[in-house]
Design an enzyme around this catalytic site. Structure first.
Site, PDB file in Angstrom:
ATOM      1  N   SER A 250      78.036  39.886  -7.778  1.00  0.00           N
ATOM      2  CA  SER A 250      77.709  39.860  -9.220  1.00  0.00           C
ATOM      3  C   SER A 250      76.309  40.754  -9.437  1.00  0.00           C
ATOM      4  O   SER A 250      75.943  40.895  -9.136  1.00  0.00           O
ATOM      5  CB  SER A 250      77.256  38.762 -10.096  1.00  0.00           C
ATOM      6  OG  SER A 250      75.992  37.739 -10.110  1.00  0.00           O
ATOM      7  N   LYS A 251      76.862  41.733 -10.779  1.00  0.00           N
ATOM      8  CA  LYS A 251      75.860  42.651 -11.561  1.00  0.00           C
ATOM      9  C   LYS A 251      75.086  42.135 -11.372  1.00  0.00           C
ATOM     10  O   LYS A 251      73.786  42.848 -10.800  1.00  0.00           O
ATOM     11  CB  LYS A 251      76.556  43.139 -13.231  1.00  0.00           C
ATOM     12  CG  LYS A 251      78.018  43.279 -12.875  1.00  0.00           C
ATOM     13  CD  LYS A 251      78.074  44.054 -14.348  1.00  0.00           C
ATOM     14  CE  LYS A 251      79.406  43.700 -14.382  1.00  0.00           C
ATOM     15  NZ  LYS A 251      79.608  44.401 -16.169  1.00  0.00           N
ATOM     16  N   ARG A 252      74.616  40.513 -11.970  1.00  0.00           N
ATOM     17  CA  ARG A 252      73.520  40.018 -12.289  1.00  0.00           C
ATOM     18  C   ARG A 252      72.316  40.142 -10.655  1.00  0.00           C
ATOM     19  O   ARG A 252      71.074  39.888 -10.721  1.00  0.00           O
ATOM     20  CB  ARG A 252      73.497  38.889 -12.662  1.00  0.00           C
ATOM     21  CG  ARG A 252      72.650  38.514 -13.923  1.00  0.00           C
ATOM     22  CD  ARG A 252      73.204  37.751 -14.741  1.00  0.00           C
ATOM     23  NE  ARG A 252      74.975  37.437 -15.561  1.00  0.00           N
ATOM     24  CZ  ARG A 252      75.889  36.898 -15.515  1.00  0.00           C
ATOM     25  NH1 ARG A 252      75.052  35.612 -14.988  1.00  0.00           N
ATOM     26  NH2 ARG A 252      76.674  37.156 -15.699  1.00  0.00           N
ATOM     27  N   GLY A 254      72.211  42.065  -8.619  1.00  0.00           N
ATOM     28  CA  GLY A 254      71.847  43.180  -8.663  1.00  0.00           C
ATOM     29  C   GLY A 254      72.294  44.195  -7.402  1.00  0.00           C
ATOM     30  O   GLY A 254      73.666  43.601  -6.833  1.00  0.00           O
TER      31      GLY A 254
END
Ligand code: GLU
Length: 480
Positions: A250-252, A254
């Site tokens: 996920s983007k979260r 990183g």
């Protein structure tokens, strides 16, 4: 259906282009190329609240950098533009009203308080079609009165909707699962779900390729196509990309943005190549592929249903292969800014340093760690001298290093081959294996068990004075 494939990549500019997005773009591009079709880029920015400034530009730049050249798109134009949804915002209302006319959508005037107090149905709060029962007159009165409204899709409540996905087969969803989703928001803007369908139709998209998080909402879209009487596209959903068995990439967390990889010193061709393998493999199981090779090898049958795991080790390995194959000048150009960021910047012969590094790094960001011993040398763990494979231990090291010091001190040309020759001769004269000289020497010069380059390459690079200094230091350390 028009025979020529028209497929699109439709990112929402909510941040950087991430691995999943790049994969959707890549597969769409490959499928269009493979079939002689068209690849279109459309920016889905109707959700103004989630927009990130500069994100569209970053997406366009990443597409160009990776060679995913689109036939139609915001900056290149095409017959179906504009290709940015916010520039088409006046288009959507009339389509929503057409659906209202047909009974497939309806005005909803419910306020926040009412919506928040709707009862849960099967654990989810569902709109209860309250405003569906408003009469034409009631609606007109509310509109004349300026009451805020949204337009909702009128989902069937019984039966089920089935469609065929080229990867996942037939997908059936019970209509009772489908919420009367909002098509037009109270600010008059379309929701992502509505604009997506209208634009796919208006842009003559006949092949929708995207992540499988849309697998179960596709029936909602198909009901819209049916209500309009439009021809539905073919669907190709791609498997989810996982970080490990439990977590989605996920983007979260990183690391999932394309630009991060480039900053860390991965090569674009390698990133694209690795991403291609996240959910697809060619029939011949080839792993290293240029974009042109992928175009030739790509097929929908090769897309996998099961989740793909993003394996950083494999990505490193693949990137390492690309680095090894770089031509030396290109390697130097690429490596130079990374070397410049380290403590050794400007202190060593760049050609020699790069020659040592090229075969020994998997991505350029590793350079700092690989070279810092050149500048930082001091106390280290003498256990490093113990290495069974090299037949070395502390005692051998303590015995050979004074000989190494003497031998190297008298070498005339300070150059790898002469230094190596001298140490080889030393091994013969001491009746030891080469490794029993070279391993301790390398540790003595670096304080590391892993270095770019062998003992004499390091000696050449750091120069005679430093070599002698480090050998003396290491001899003392072993005698402590
Ligand atoms: N804008 C959507 C996204 O970024 C596109 C989904 C689709 O391709 O239909 O996820």
């Amino acid at each position: 259906m028009n025979n020529q494939i028209r497929t699109r990549f439709a990112p929402s500019p909510t941040g950087y282009l991430h691995v999943g997005g790049l994969r959707s773009a890549l597969y769409g591009y490959l499928y269009a190329k493979k079939t002689g079709g068209k690849f279109i880029l459309r920016i889905e920015d109707t959700d103004q609240g989630r927009l990130v400034e500069g994100a569209t530009e970053k997406i366009l730049a990443a597409m160009k950098e990776t060679g995913l050249i689109y036939d139609e798109g915001p900056d290149v134009g095409g017959n179906y533009g504009p290709y940015i949804q916010s520039q088409r915002k006046n288009e959507y209302m009339k389509y929503a009203l057409e659906l209202v006319e047909k009974g497939a959508a309806y005005y909803c005037f419910c306020d926040k308080a009412r919506l928040e107090n709707l009862p849960d149905v099967n654990g989810a709060r569902r709109y209860d079609k309250h405003c569906l029962s408003l009469t034409k007159e009631q609606i007109k009165a509310k509109l004349d009165n300026g009451e805020p409204f949204v337009i909702r899709q009128n989902m069937p409540t019984v039966g089920s909707t089935t469609y065929h996905d080229c990867v996942y087969g037939d997908i059936t969803v019970a209509n009772s699962e489908l919420e009367d989703q909002i098509l037009i928001k109270s600010d008059g803007m379309p929701t992502y779900n509505f604009a997506n369908v209208v634009d796919d139709h208006l842009m003559a998209i006949n092949c929708v390729m995207r992540g499988n998080e849309y697998l179960s909402s596709t029936p909602k879209y198909n009901l819209l196509y049916d209500a309009f009487g439009w021809e539905k596209p073919m669907y190709i959903h791609m498997p989810v990309i996982m970080r490990d068995a439990q977590h989605k990439l996920s983007k979260r967390n990183g690391d999932a943005a394309y630009s991060d990889f480039i900053e860390k010193g991965y090569l674009r061709e390698a990133v694209l190549n690795y991403i291609a393998l996240l959910g697809w493999s060619p029939k011949n199981n080839q792993e290293k592929m240029s974009l042109i090779e992928m175009e030739n090898l790509f097929s929908i049958e090769g897309i996998n249903k099961s989740p793909a795991i993003f394996d950083p080790m494999k990505m490193n390995w693949l990137n390492g292969l690309y680095i090894k194959e770089m031509d030396f000048d290109a390697f130097m150009d690429y490596a130079t800014p990374f070397i410049q960021k380290t403590k050794v910047a400007g202190k060593y012969d760049m050609v020699k340093l790069c020659k040592l590094l090229q075969g020994r790094i998997e991505f350029f960001g590793e350079i700092g760690d690989k070279v810092d011993f050149l500048e930082e040398f001091g106390e280290y763990d003498t256990e490093l001298y113990i290495n069974q494979k090299q037949k070395s231990d502390k005692e051998i090291a303590a015995t050979v290093l004074p000989h190494v010091l003497e031998t190297l001190n008298s070498v005339e040309t300070w150059e790898n081959s002469a230094l190596y020759e001298a140490l080889k001769n030393l091994a013969v004269s001491l009746d030891l294996k080469n490794s029993q000289i070279l391993w301790p020497t390398r540790i003595a010069l670096s304080g590391r068990d892993s270095t770019p380059g062998g003992a004499t390459e390091l000696a050449e690079l750091i120069g005679k004075d430093e070599t002698i200094k480090r050998l003396k230091f290491s001899i003392d350390l072993l005698n402590k």
